[in-house]
Design an enzyme around this catalytic site. Structure first.
Site, PDB file in Angstrom:
ATOM      1  N   ASP A  46       0.837  -1.204   0.000  1.00 28.23           N
ATOM      2  CA  ASP A  46       0.000   0.000   0.000  1.00 28.23           C
ATOM      3  C   ASP A  46       0.870   1.252   0.000  1.00 28.23           C
ATOM      4  OD1 ASP A  46      -2.850   1.169   0.600  1.00 28.23           O
ATOM      5  OD2 ASP A  46      -1.487   2.206   1.955  1.00 28.23           O
ATOM      6  N   TYR A  51       3.531   9.536  -0.524  1.00 29.04           N
ATOM      7  CA  TYR A  51       4.647   8.885   0.188  1.00 29.04           C
ATOM      8  C   TYR A  51       5.993   9.041  -0.525  1.00 29.04           C
ATOM      9  CZ  TYR A  51       0.697   6.430   2.446  1.00 29.04           C
ATOM     10  OH  TYR A  51      -0.476   6.117   3.083  1.00 29.04           O
ATOM     11  N   LYS A  81      -2.407   6.094  -4.284  1.00 29.86           N
ATOM     12  CA  LYS A  81      -3.489   7.052  -3.970  1.00 29.86           C
ATOM     13  C   LYS A  81      -3.252   8.388  -4.659  1.00 29.86           C
ATOM     14  CE  LYS A  81      -3.485   4.900   0.595  1.00 29.86           C
ATOM     15  NZ  LYS A  81      -2.091   4.650   0.986  1.00 29.86           N
ATOM     16  N   HIS A 115      -7.164   9.844  -1.778  1.00 27.51           N
ATOM     17  CA  HIS A 115      -6.494   9.759  -0.465  1.00 27.51           C
ATOM     18  C   HIS A 115      -7.382  10.273   0.667  1.00 27.51           C
ATOM     19  CE1 HIS A 115      -2.176   9.400   1.171  1.00 27.51           C
ATOM     20  NE2 HIS A 115      -3.010   9.278   2.165  1.00 27.51           N
TER      21      HIS A 115
HETATM   22  N1  LIG Z   1      -4.917   6.547   3.792  1.00 26.60           N
HETATM   23  C1  LIG Z   1      -4.341   7.208   4.775  1.00 26.60           C
HETATM   24  O1  LIG Z   1      -4.642   8.381   5.063  1.00 26.60           O
HETATM   25  C2  LIG Z   1      -3.283   6.509   5.601  1.00 26.60           C
HETATM   26  C3  LIG Z   1      -2.813   7.118   6.773  1.00 26.60           C
HETATM   27  C4  LIG Z   1      -1.863   6.430   7.527  1.00 26.60           C
HETATM   28  C5  LIG Z   1      -1.422   5.177   7.112  1.00 26.60           C
HETATM   29  N2  LIG Z   1      -1.878   4.618   5.950  1.00 26.60           N
HETATM   30  C6  LIG Z   1      -1.398   3.297   5.448  1.00 26.60           C
HETATM   31  O2  LIG Z   1      -1.432   2.345   6.511  1.00 26.60           O
HETATM   32  C7  LIG Z   1      -0.103   1.864   6.753  1.00 26.60           C
HETATM   33  C8  LIG Z   1       0.106   1.541   8.229  1.00 26.60           C
HETATM   34  O3  LIG Z   1      -0.132   2.653   9.050  1.00 26.60           O
HETATM   35  P1  LIG Z   1       1.012   3.449   9.831  1.00 26.60           P
HETATM   36  O4  LIG Z   1       2.253   3.355   9.060  1.00 26.60           O
HETATM   37  O5  LIG Z   1       0.481   4.786  10.169  1.00 26.60           O
HETATM   38  O6  LIG Z   1       1.149   2.707  11.234  1.00 26.60           O
HETATM   39  P2  LIG Z   1       1.065   1.240  11.874  1.00 26.60           P
HETATM   40  O7  LIG Z   1       1.176   0.188  10.855  1.00 26.60           O
HETATM   41  O8  LIG Z   1      -0.081   1.253  12.806  1.00 26.60           O
HETATM   42  O9  LIG Z   1       2.390   1.260  12.773  1.00 26.60           O
HETATM   43  C9  LIG Z   1       3.666   1.339  12.220  1.00 26.60           C
HETATM   44  C10 LIG Z   1       4.667   1.464  13.364  1.00 26.60           C
HETATM   45  O10 LIG Z   1       4.661   0.257  14.138  1.00 26.60           O
HETATM   46  C11 LIG Z   1       5.983  -0.304  14.158  1.00 26.60           C
HETATM   47  N3  LIG Z   1       5.804  -1.759  14.082  1.00 26.60           N
HETATM   48  C12 LIG Z   1       5.398  -2.507  13.035  1.00 26.60           C
HETATM   49  N4  LIG Z   1       5.284  -3.795  13.366  1.00 26.60           N
HETATM   50  C13 LIG Z   1       5.623  -3.883  14.669  1.00 26.60           C
HETATM   51  C14 LIG Z   1       5.706  -4.945  15.584  1.00 26.60           C
HETATM   52  N5  LIG Z   1       5.391  -6.189  15.224  1.00 26.60           N
HETATM   53  N6  LIG Z   1       6.101  -4.675  16.854  1.00 26.60           N
HETATM   54  C15 LIG Z   1       6.418  -3.417  17.226  1.00 26.60           C
HETATM   55  N7  LIG Z   1       6.348  -2.352  16.406  1.00 26.60           N
HETATM   56  C16 LIG Z   1       5.955  -2.584  15.133  1.00 26.60           C
HETATM   57  C17 LIG Z   1       6.688   0.280  12.955  1.00 26.60           C
HETATM   58  O11 LIG Z   1       8.078   0.372  13.199  1.00 26.60           O
HETATM   59  P3  LIG Z   1       9.210  -0.035  12.125  1.00 26.60           P
HETATM   60  O12 LIG Z   1       8.798   0.428  10.780  1.00 26.60           O
HETATM   61  O13 LIG Z   1      10.405   0.688  12.644  1.00 26.60           O
HETATM   62  O14 LIG Z   1       9.344  -1.524  12.215  1.00 26.60           O
HETATM   63  C18 LIG Z   1       6.080   1.679  12.883  1.00 26.60           C
HETATM   64  O15 LIG Z   1       6.695   2.545  13.799  1.00 26.60           O
HETATM   65  C19 LIG Z   1       0.773   2.990   6.232  1.00 26.60           C
HETATM   66  O16 LIG Z   1       2.117   2.600   6.040  1.00 26.60           O
HETATM   67  C20 LIG Z   1       0.044   3.360   4.972  1.00 26.60           C
HETATM   68  O17 LIG Z   1       0.283   2.407   3.946  1.00 26.60           O
HETATM   69  C21 LIG Z   1      -2.818   5.274   5.208  1.00 26.60           C
END
Ligand SMILES: NC(=O)c1ccc[n+]([C@@H]2O[C@H](COP(=O)([O-])OP(=O)(O)OC[C@H]3O[C@@H](n4cnc5c(N)ncnc54)[C@H](OP(=O)(O)O)[C@@H]3O)[C@@H](O)[C@H]2O)c1
Length: 287
Positions: A46, A51, A81, A115
């Protein structure tokens, strides 16, 4: 392979239940972590124009595809997006064309999302028209939205020239941000929920109820949260750029959360957002 376990979208196409998120994954890191993820069994990534890593993400996919004739493009799902500053018919056409150029090595894009709804009726409508045309042209397989509230979805579903309903609504959702009404509405409309920030950006790992469940089931807090999204029937998009977390974040399909477990974990009265929340963005007549 667990990474290819899928849902069927309202378009008839399938989408792997777990996808690697790459928000904040730098271009320098993106190619390699995507390549490693595919080697580890992920089949879904995704990204977004915002990004600034679409090209590198697609390089990672292309590297994996080139490695073995058994690695097939049709087994993968790549999402990007259109950002808010490219709403409106012409700018959305341009954004999709740019994303396709960056995806040239992988041939097509599986899903393009708006988005967020942050513009106005005219621009949102123009964008949707452009996205529908992208599907008709064949280089984009599915279209959907992100951060749309019920009111934005209602507006879209009432377009006179609506030909394609959104396949998904990608929203922030986890046990501290349940969005029950919005999720129920999407379910009724046949729009699949994609859970973003499913780990609440690792900010709730010390929640005592989450810790209790993790100990009881012998899993990590992160695995429990990914399993929660799956238990709700959502696509789940955990982000990691740590190679050692790729496999554990995919080893979640054997986690069975009982009704009791869900009740312990879920905090329906909390409103814990980790970033923006455009689902509440006003319609034109609310401004
Ligand atoms: N459409 C939108 O507006 C929108 C907004 C936000 C996000 N998104 C999408 O959703 C995805 C995920 O959301 P997000 O990146 O905000 O946050 P998330 O997936 O909730 O959390 C990511 C964080 O958790 C850590 N992490 C991952 N696996 C872990 C584990 N098993 N144990 C401990 N820590 C862990 C990662 O660290 P490390 O990377 O250092 O391992 C990073 O700091 C995004 O990458 C994006 O593709 C979309």
């Amino acid at each position: 392979m667990s990474g290819s376990i899928s849902y069927t979208l309202n378009s008839g196409n399938t989408i792997p239940k777990v996808g690697l998120g790459v928000y904040k994954t730098s271009p320098e890191v993106a190619e390699n972590i995507v390549y490693e993820a595919l080697k580890a069994g992920y089949r879904h990534v995704d990204s977004a124009a915002l990004y600034k890593n679409e090209k590198e993400v697609c390089e990672g996919i292309a590297k994996w595809l080139a490695e073995d004739p058994a690695n097939k493009r049709e087994d993968l799902f790549y999402t990007t997006k259109v950002y808010d500053d490219h709403h409106g018919y012409e700018l959305t056409k341009k954004s999709v064309a740019e994303s396709l150029e960056k995806a040239a090595k992988i041939g097509y894009i599986d899903l393009v999302l708006m988005h967020s709804p942050k513009s106005d009726y005219e621009k949102r409508h123009g964008s949707w028209k452009a996205l529908q045309e992208a599907v008709a042209e064949g280089k984009v397989k599915n279209i959907g939205v992100s951060n749309y509230g019920v009111k934005h979805l209602n507006e879209l579903l009432a377009y006179k020239d609506l030909k394609i309903k959104p396949a998904v609504n990608q929203i922030e959702v986890h046990p501290w941000l349940m969005r029950s009404e919005l999720c129920k509405y999407c379910h009724e409309q046949g729009i699949l929920i994609e859970a973003y920030s499913p780990l609440a950006k690792a900010r709730k790992f010390d929640d005592p109820d989450l810790q209790t469940l993790a100990s009881k089931l012998g899993k990590s807090a992160g695995q429990i949260l990914i399993a929660w999204s799956l238990a709700k029937g959502y696509v789940v998009l955990p982000k990691t750029e740590t190679k050692a977390r790729l496999v554990p974040n995919l080893e979640v399909f054997d986690i069975k959360l009982s009704e009791e477990d869900l009740a312990l974990l879920e905090k329906p009265n909390e409103y814990f957002t980790t970033g923006w929340d455009p689902t509440v963005y006003p319609l034109d007549d609310e401004k």
